[in-house]
Design a protein around this motif. Structure first.
Motif, PDB file in Angstrom:
ATOM      1  N   TYR A 250      72.640 162.880  85.584  1.00  0.00           N
ATOM      2  CA  TYR A 250      71.259 162.529  85.225  1.00  0.00           C
ATOM      3  C   TYR A 250      71.181 161.091  84.707  1.00  0.00           C
ATOM      4  CZ  TYR A 250      69.964 167.500  85.489  1.00  0.00           C
ATOM      5  OH  TYR A 250      69.727 168.790  85.904  1.00  0.00           O
ATOM      6  N   ALA A 251      72.159 160.702  83.881  1.00  0.00           N
ATOM      7  CA  ALA A 251      72.161 159.334  83.332  1.00  0.00           C
ATOM      8  C   ALA A 251      72.296 158.307  84.447  1.00  0.00           C
ATOM      9  CB  ALA A 251      73.289 159.178  82.318  1.00  0.00           C
ATOM     10  N   LEU A 252      73.163 158.578  85.433  1.00  0.00           N
ATOM     11  CA  LEU A 252      73.314 157.654  86.561  1.00  0.00           C
ATOM     12  C   LEU A 252      72.064 157.636  87.423  1.00  0.00           C
ATOM     13  CD1 LEU A 252      77.029 158.356  87.533  1.00  0.00           C
ATOM     14  CD2 LEU A 252      76.125 156.394  86.276  1.00  0.00           C
TER      15      LEU A 252
ATOM     16  N   VAL B 183      82.556 157.262  91.643  1.00  0.00           N
ATOM     17  CA  VAL B 183      83.013 158.647  91.679  1.00  0.00           C
ATOM     18  C   VAL B 183      83.048 159.194  90.260  1.00  0.00           C
ATOM     19  CG1 VAL B 183      85.124 160.020  91.941  1.00  0.00           C
ATOM     20  CG2 VAL B 183      84.285 158.682  93.851  1.00  0.00           C
ATOM     21  N   ILE B 184      82.545 160.416  90.099  1.00  0.00           N
ATOM     22  CA  ILE B 184      82.715 161.181  88.867  1.00  0.00           C
ATOM     23  C   ILE B 184      83.808 162.204  89.154  1.00  0.00           C
ATOM     24  CG2 ILE B 184      81.640 162.715  87.186  1.00  0.00           C
ATOM     25  CD1 ILE B 184      78.904 161.582  88.125  1.00  0.00           C
ATOM     26  N   ILE B 185      84.852 162.206  88.346  1.00  0.00           N
ATOM     27  CA  ILE B 185      85.953 163.139  88.587  1.00  0.00           C
ATOM     28  C   ILE B 185      85.545 164.546  88.174  1.00  0.00           C
ATOM     29  CG2 ILE B 185      88.309 163.782  87.946  1.00  0.00           C
ATOM     30  CD1 ILE B 185      88.963 160.836  87.754  1.00  0.00           C
ATOM     31  N   LYS B 186      85.710 165.459  89.109  1.00  0.00           N
ATOM     32  CA  LYS B 186      85.394 166.870  88.892  1.00  0.00           C
ATOM     33  C   LYS B 186      86.653 167.577  88.398  1.00  0.00           C
ATOM     34  CE  LYS B 186      84.284 170.995  91.556  1.00  0.00           C
ATOM     35  NZ  LYS B 186      84.071 171.506  92.914  1.00  0.00           N
ATOM     36  N   TYR B 187      86.564 168.159  87.178  1.00  0.00           N
ATOM     37  CA  TYR B 187      87.709 168.928  86.698  1.00  0.00           C
ATOM     38  C   TYR B 187      87.279 170.048  85.757  1.00  0.00           C
ATOM     39  CZ  TYR B 187      87.764 166.072  82.361  1.00  0.00           C
ATOM     40  OH  TYR B 187      87.435 165.449  81.180  1.00  0.00           O
ATOM     41  N   ASN B 188      86.079 170.556  85.979  1.00  0.00           N
ATOM     42  CA  ASN B 188      85.567 171.722  85.243  1.00  0.00           C
ATOM     43  C   ASN B 188      85.583 171.522  83.734  1.00  0.00           C
ATOM     44  OD1 ASN B 188      85.234 172.877  87.726  1.00  0.00           O
ATOM     45  ND2 ASN B 188      86.965 174.263  87.573  1.00  0.00           N
ATOM     46  N   ALA B 189      85.148 170.348  83.293  1.00  0.00           N
ATOM     47  CA  ALA B 189      85.137 170.049  81.859  1.00  0.00           C
ATOM     48  C   ALA B 189      83.739 169.692  81.366  1.00  0.00           C
ATOM     49  CB  ALA B 189      86.119 168.930  81.539  1.00  0.00           C
TER      50      ALA B 189
ATOM     51  N   GLN C 118      72.894 153.971  77.779  1.00  0.00           N
ATOM     52  CA  GLN C 118      72.571 153.522  79.133  1.00  0.00           C
ATOM     53  C   GLN C 118      73.098 152.111  79.366  1.00  0.00           C
ATOM     54  OE1 GLN C 118      68.596 154.365  80.702  1.00  0.00           O
ATOM     55  NE2 GLN C 118      68.456 152.225  81.326  1.00  0.00           N
ATOM     56  N   ARG C 119      72.994 151.259  78.352  1.00  0.00           N
ATOM     57  CA  ARG C 119      73.493 149.890  78.494  1.00  0.00           C
ATOM     58  C   ARG C 119      75.006 149.879  78.723  1.00  0.00           C
ATOM     59  NH1 ARG C 119      71.755 144.575  77.378  1.00  0.00           N
ATOM     60  NH2 ARG C 119      73.379 143.253  78.250  1.00  0.00           N
ATOM     61  N   ILE C 120      75.725 150.765  78.037  1.00  0.00           N
ATOM     62  CA  ILE C 120      77.178 150.853  78.244  1.00  0.00           C
ATOM     63  C   ILE C 120      77.490 151.256  79.680  1.00  0.00           C
ATOM     64  CG2 ILE C 120      79.229 152.226  77.638  1.00  0.00           C
ATOM     65  CD1 ILE C 120      78.219 152.068  74.697  1.00  0.00           C
ATOM     66  N   LEU C 121      76.773 152.250  80.208  1.00  0.00           N
ATOM     67  CA  LEU C 121      76.982 152.663  81.594  1.00  0.00           C
ATOM     68  C   LEU C 121      76.654 151.528  82.550  1.00  0.00           C
ATOM     69  CD1 LEU C 121      75.568 156.301  81.477  1.00  0.00           C
ATOM     70  CD2 LEU C 121      77.977 155.621  81.687  1.00  0.00           C
ATOM     71  N   GLU C 122      75.565 150.818  82.299  1.00  0.00           N
ATOM     72  CA  GLU C 122      75.201 149.688  83.150  1.00  0.00           C
ATOM     73  C   GLU C 122      76.269 148.594  83.091  1.00  0.00           C
ATOM     74  OE1 GLU C 122      70.320 150.030  82.900  1.00  0.00           O
ATOM     75  OE2 GLU C 122      71.397 148.809  81.445  1.00  0.00           O
ATOM     76  N   ASN C 123      76.772 148.316  81.898  1.00  0.00           N
ATOM     77  CA  ASN C 123      77.827 147.312  81.754  1.00  0.00           C
ATOM     78  C   ASN C 123      79.064 147.732  82.543  1.00  0.00           C
ATOM     79  OD1 ASN C 123      76.268 145.695  80.078  1.00  0.00           O
ATOM     80  ND2 ASN C 123      77.215 146.417  78.181  1.00  0.00           N
TER      81      ASN C 123
END
Length: 195
Positions: A18-20, A4-10, A186-191
């Motif tokens: 896109y990265a995911l 989940v990506i938290i939606k809070y208008n930021a 990208q590696r950080i997101l994958e980790n």
């Protein structure tokens, strides 16, 4: 796996999506409490101003929900700052997951504020930096930062050292924008997604 990506208008949520997409991860953008609680991983990104973002979170009860989460949570940029105790930006009380304050870069360093562009991260610790080299370059856009503290798992220097990444229990945070930091980001997101 449910991310989940938290939606809070930021801001910058589209860049995170896109990265995911690039790494083949499915996700849901939401501010719904039940959806967030049931997620396997939660990403709390953002670009914006601290007091406005906190007002949005408080209006929806997300300021209480987010610190109570037990699954891995990744806050980036203002998402990281809002996980801290307090921000000097408009005298804002934040969520207090990390017991550290967010302060503006001093104007007497002879450097432009905001800190915008590529800078390297060092002193890497923790699972999100697995496979990253020291001095890896990440993309930063910020005027405020957390001092180096007990939760620091990566540092950066911009006139003085500051926390580039924080970790406490299931909460992970990055001041830089992993989603637009190329292969290293990208590696950080994958980790994170494989925690």
């Amino acid at each position: 796996m449910k991310t989940v990506i938290i939606k809070y208008n930021a801001g910058n949520v589209q860049s995170v999506m896109y990265a995911l997409d690039r790494i083949g991860a499915s996700y849901l953008l939401t501010d719904d409490e039940a959806e967030i609680r049931s997620a396997d991983k939660v990403i709390f990104p953002g670009v914006g101003e601290a007091s406005t973002a906190m007002a949005y979170l408080r209006a929806r009860g997300l300021d209480k929900l987010i610190p109570s989460l037990k699954q891995p949570v990744l806050g980036t940029c203002i998402g990281m700052q809002l996980l801290c105790r307090y921000s000097e930006e408009n005298d804002t009380t934040c969520m207090g997951v990390f017991d550290v304050d967010i302060r503006r870069f001093p104007g007497d360093l002879g450097l432009k504020v905001p800190h915008v562009g590529w800078n390297n991260i060092n002193d890497l610790k923790g699972p999100l930096t697995k496979g990253l080299p020291e001095n890896a370059f990440m993309y930063f856009v910020h005027s405020y930062c957390a001092d180096v503290c007990d939760y620091t798992v990566a540092t950066c220097d911009y006139g003085r050292p500051f926390s580039a990444m924080l970790q406490k229990d299931n909460f992970y945070a990055a001041q830089f924008h992993a989603e637009i930091s190329g292969n290293v980001g990208q590696r950080i997101l994958e980790n994170f997604l494989t925690l």
